[in-house]
Motif scaffolding. Structure first.
Motif, short mmCIF file in Angstrom:
data_model
loop_
_atom_site.label_atom_id
_atom_site.label_comp_id
_atom_site.label_asym_id
_atom_site.label_seq_id
_atom_site.Cartn_x
_atom_site.Cartn_y
_atom_site.Cartn_z
N GLY A 15 0.75 -1.07 0.03
CA GLY A 15 -0.16 -0.05 0.06
C GLY A 15 0.93 1.12 0.17
N ASP A 16 2.23 1.18 0.21
CA ASP A 16 3.12 2.35 0.26
C ASP A 16 3.38 2.76 -1.16
OD1 ASP A 16 4.85 1.62 3.54
OD2 ASP A 16 2.76 2.49 3.04
N SER A 17 4.13 3.80 -1.14
CA SER A 17 4.40 4.32 -2.41
C SER A 17 6.05 4.45 -2.51
CB SER A 17 4.09 5.81 -2.76
OG SER A 17 2.46 5.52 -2.94
N LEU A 18 6.82 4.30 -3.79
CA LEU A 18 8.26 4.69 -3.82
C LEU A 18 8.53 5.34 -5.20
CD1 LEU A 18 10.24 1.26 -3.03
CD2 LEU A 18 10.44 3.70 -1.68
N ARG A 19 9.44 6.08 -5.24
CA ARG A 19 9.77 6.71 -6.66
C ARG A 19 11.33 6.30 -6.75
NH1 ARG A 19 10.32 12.84 -8.69
NH2 ARG A 19 12.10 12.86 -7.27
N GLN A 83 7.25 6.26 -10.69
CA GLN A 83 6.37 6.49 -9.41
C GLN A 83 5.56 5.11 -9.10
OE1 GLN A 83 6.62 9.28 -7.20
NE2 GLN A 83 5.26 7.91 -5.77
N MET A 84 5.75 4.66 -8.12
CA MET A 84 5.19 3.50 -7.81
C MET A 84 4.00 3.82 -6.43
SD MET A 84 8.16 0.77 -8.28
CE MET A 84 9.12 1.33 -6.88
N ALA A 85 2.90 3.46 -6.88
CA ALA A 85 1.93 3.56 -5.74
C ALA A 85 1.29 2.30 -5.70
CB ALA A 85 0.90 4.94 -6.22
#
Length: 127
Positions: A15-19, A83-85
């Motif tokens: 559920g987190d995001s990373l770029r 961008q990964m959501a």
């Protein structure tokens, strides 16, 4: 020979995001198409997302469509971002940046098209 350097990987919760970021070792924007691939140990490398040099053509794998966004900044030194959501455990893997100079103005899903590869950055998503 242009070298690519990825950054931004890490360990996150579902559920987190990373770029992720990828920058070439020298200025390289004109006709320099770029992409992200992912590899899990014991499996073949898979296509994730690609963007042409202008940034107006983008393609995604079905597994990440709607969650991941590829973009690039050609202003000074080309940098491509992923961008990964809403990350899922199945997004875990080593993410590789790839690039190729081509006069064909398109973005390529086939890894065989790419002549430049980064060393990869690990993304781990825990449930």
């Amino acid at each position: 020979q242009v070298q690519l350097a990825e950054s931004g990987g890490g360990s996150v919760q579902a559920g987190d995001s990373l770029r992720l970021s990828c920058a070439p070792s020298e200025r390289a924007s004109l006709w320099f198409h770029m992409a992200w691939f992912r590899q899990v140990a014991g499996r073949e490398r898979e296509f994730i997302a690609t963007i042409n040099w202008r940034g107006d053509k983008k393609y995604y794998s079905d597994s990440v469509k709607g969650r991941f966004t590829i973009s690039r900044d050609n202003a000074v030194k080309t940098t491509v971002y992923l961008q990964m959501a809403n990350l899922k455990p199945e997004d875990t893997g080593v993410y590789y940046c790839a690039a190729v100079y081509s006069s064909i103005d398109d973005a390529f899903r086939d890894e065989r098209r790419y002549s430049h590869w980064g060393q990869g950055t690990q993304v781990t998503v825990s449930s």
